[in-house]
Design an enzyme around this catalytic site. Structure first.
Site, mmCIF file in Angstrom:
data_model
loop_
_atom_site.group_PDB
_atom_site.id
_atom_site.type_symbol
_atom_site.label_atom_id
_atom_site.label_comp_id
_atom_site.label_asym_id
_atom_site.label_seq_id
_atom_site.Cartn_x
_atom_site.Cartn_y
_atom_site.Cartn_z
ATOM 1 N N GLY A 145 38.460 -42.184 0.701
ATOM 2 C CA GLY A 145 39.384 -43.047 -0.020
ATOM 3 C C GLY A 145 40.744 -42.410 -0.222
ATOM 4 N N CYS A 150 35.048 -34.747 -9.581
ATOM 5 C CA CYS A 150 34.512 -35.945 -10.233
ATOM 6 C C CYS A 150 33.448 -35.556 -11.245
ATOM 7 C CB CYS A 150 33.982 -36.953 -9.217
ATOM 8 S SG CYS A 150 32.756 -36.293 -8.058
#
Length: 442
Positions: free
Chosen positions: A250, A363
Site C-alpha cells: 500500500g 503497526c
C-alpha cells in the site's frame, strides 16, 4: 439476531478455532485449509466465520466467564472441547443467537467430532449455565479479551484509558479502508463510504473486487493509519525512494502515485506477487523496481533521497483485523523484534543521501518497538528526530506525541457515530494503531 445455522457450521467453526489456537496459525490460513469449513457454502459458511471471528475477538472475556463454569482445572479441558464451548459462548454472548439453538446445535456438533463427543454431557451443562451468564460476560472490561501478558504490555506503553479504547475497537468487525488515487469524496460517493482522512475512505466490509473502480485501479485497500507513513515522508516527483519491507505494498503505491521512483524490497515472494498485481491494476508498475531479498543482507546500488522503513514488528496494532494475533504470539515472540528493528534502522542510515530523510514506522503501539527504538537511534546511532508537528496527521488529531512522533490509538470505542473533528475530518472511526517517526542524519 445471528443466522441460526446448524451443527455442520458449528462443527466447522470449532475445528477452525481449535486449529488456530493449537497450531498458532492465522485465521485466514486456517480457513483456507480446514476441510469442514471449505465444505460449507452460502449462509452456513458466513455463519461459521462469524462465530470464529466473534470468539477470537472476545476470547479472553469469554474464557473469564466460561471456564469457571466448567468446574475443572483448565489444563484438563482439551483445546478441542474448549473450542466447542467457546463457539457456543460466542453465539450466546456476542452474536445473540437464540439460546436453544446455540446450545442444542453446538452439542449436536460436538457429538460429530470424535475428540469432543465424549464430553457432550459437560458441554451441554456448561452452555446451559452460560445462557444465564450474559451479564457477567458484558461486565468484563474490554482489555480482558487479551492474555494477561499483553494487557500488562499495552498498559505500560499506553496507559489504562488508551489501552481500553484499543481493546474496544477490537470488539466489532472493522470497516474497510480504501486509499483513493484521485478525489476521495467522489470515491466515497461511489462506494457509499465516508472520507475519514486525506485520501482515505471507510465503508462496510464486503467483496472488494465488486466495488466500483477496482478494475480501473482507482484505489487500493489500505488502513487509514497505515497511509500516514507515506504522507509523513512526503515523496516528491523524481525522487528515488526505498520502500523497505514493502509488501503487501500500500505504501509503495502511495509513493509511486506521488511520482517517486521506488525500489520496493521485501523477503516474501508471495506477498510481492500481490504488490505486482496491484501495480499492474493501478498502472504504476513503471515507477517501481521490486527486489525480493533479505533486508539485512541487501545492499543498494546507489543511495536514496528518502527511505520508508516499515519495520518487521509484532503487528499488535492490527488486532481489530487479526484478533488471533493476541493468542498465536507469545511475549517471547514479540520481544525478539526490537533487535531486528534497531539493526535495520542502523543499516538504512548507510543507504541515505546526505540531507535525506527517513520515516520509521511499525503497526504496533508497543513502546519497545516504536518510541524506544527511535530514542536509542537518536542517542547512539547518529539520527535526529524531525518532529512531524500539527497539520500532517489530518484525520488523526491528538496522535502527535511530545517527542514529535505519531501514535494512532483510537479515540473512542468502535460503533460510535462519526463526527467532525477539529481538522475537518471524521474524528471517530476505527483504525489500526501505528507508530510513525520522521528522522534525519545528525
Amino acid at each position: 439476531m445471528a443466522d441460526q445455522g446448524g451443527a455442520p457450521a458449528r462443527l466447522a467453526a470449532a475445528k477452525v478455532l481449535a486449529s488456530v489456537l493449537k497450531s498458532k496459525r492465522t485465521l485466514d490460513d486456517t480457513l483456507a485449509t480446514e476441510p469442514d469449513y471449505r465444505a460449507l457454502d452460502g449462509s452456513d459458511r458466513g455463519f461459521a466465520r462469524a462465530m470464529v471471528s466473534a470468539a477470537l475477538r472476545q476470547l479472553g472475556r469469554i474464557d473469564a466467564v466460561l471456564m469457571p463454569l466448567v468446574n475443572r482445572p483448565r489444563g484438563r479441558v482439551s483445546v478441542e472441547v474448549a473450542a466447542v464451548l467457546q463457539i457456543g459462548a460466542a453465539q450466546l454472548w456476542v452474536l445473540e443467537t437464540a439460546h436453544h439453538a446455540a446450545v442444542s446445535e453446538t452439542v449436536a456438533a460436538a457429538k460429530r467430532w470424535p475428540v469432543s463427543a465424549p464430553a457432550t454431557g459437560l458441554i451441554n451443562a456448561v452452555l446451559r449455565k452460560a445462557a444465564e451468564a450474559t451479564d457477567a460476560f458484558h461486565a468484563q472490561p474490554a482489555s480482558a479479551t487479551w492474555p494477561n501478558w499483553l494487557q500488562a504490555d499495552f498498559k505500560r506503553s499506553l496507559g489504562q484509558a488508551a489501552m481500553e479504547r484499543l481493546a474496544a475497537v477490537q470488539q466489532d468487525v472493522p470497516l474497510l479502508h480504501l486509499t483513493a488515487r484521485g478525489d476521495a469524496a467522489a470515491l466515497a460517493a461511489r462506494v457509499a463510504g465516508t472520507v475519514i482522512a486525506p485520501g482515505s475512505v471507510a465503508l462496510a466490509a464486503g467483496a472488494v473486487e465488486a466495488l466500483p473502480g477496482f478494475s480501473e485501479g482507482e484505489w487500493w485497500v489500505q488502513d487509514a493509519a497505515a497511509a500516514l507513513a507515506a504522507r509523513v515522508l512526503a515523496p516528491q516527483a523524481g525522487e528515488t525512494v526505498f520502500d523497505l519491507c514493502a509488501a503487501p505494498g500500500g505504501k509503495t503505491l502511495q509513493l509511486a502515485d506521488a511520482g517517486a521512483d521506488v525500489i520496493a524490497v521485501d523477503r516474501s515472494k508471495a506477498r510481492l506477487k500481490r504488490l505486482r498485481e496491484n501495480l499492474a491494476r493501478t498502472g504504476l508498475a513503471d515507477r517501481v523496481e521490486i527486489v525480493a531479498a533479505e533486508l539485512e543482507s541487501w545492499s543498494p546500488a546507489a543511495k536514496a533521497d528518502a527511505i520508508l522503513l516499515d519495520a518487521p514488528c509484532s503487528a499488535l496494532g492490527t488486532l481489530r483485523r487479526h484478533p488471533e494475533g493476541a493468542w498465536i504470539k507469545s511475549r517471547e515472540d514479540v520481544e525478539r523484534f526490537a533487535g531486528v528493528q534497531a539493526r535495520l534502522l542502523a543499516a538504512a542510515g548507510q543507504w541515505l543521501k546526505p540531507g535525506g530523510r527517513l520515516v520509521y514506522c511499525v503497526c504496533t503501539p508497543r513502546a519497545e518497538e516504536g518510541r524506544d527504538i527511535v530514542d536509542a537511534a537518536c542517542r547512539d546511532g547518529g539520527w535526529q528526530r524531525d518532529p512531524i508537528g500539527e497539520g500532517v496527521a489530518l484525520g488523526f488529531a491528538g496522535s502527535e506525541t511530545a517527542a514529535g512522533d505519531l501514535l494512532t490509538v483510537p479515540k473512542t470505542v468502535a460503533g460510535a457515530a462519526l463526527s467532525d473533528g477539529p481538522d475537518g475530518f471524521q474524528e471517530v472511526f476505527d483504525h489500526d494503531a501505528f507508530f510513525v517517526s520522521r528522522l534525519r542524519r545528525a
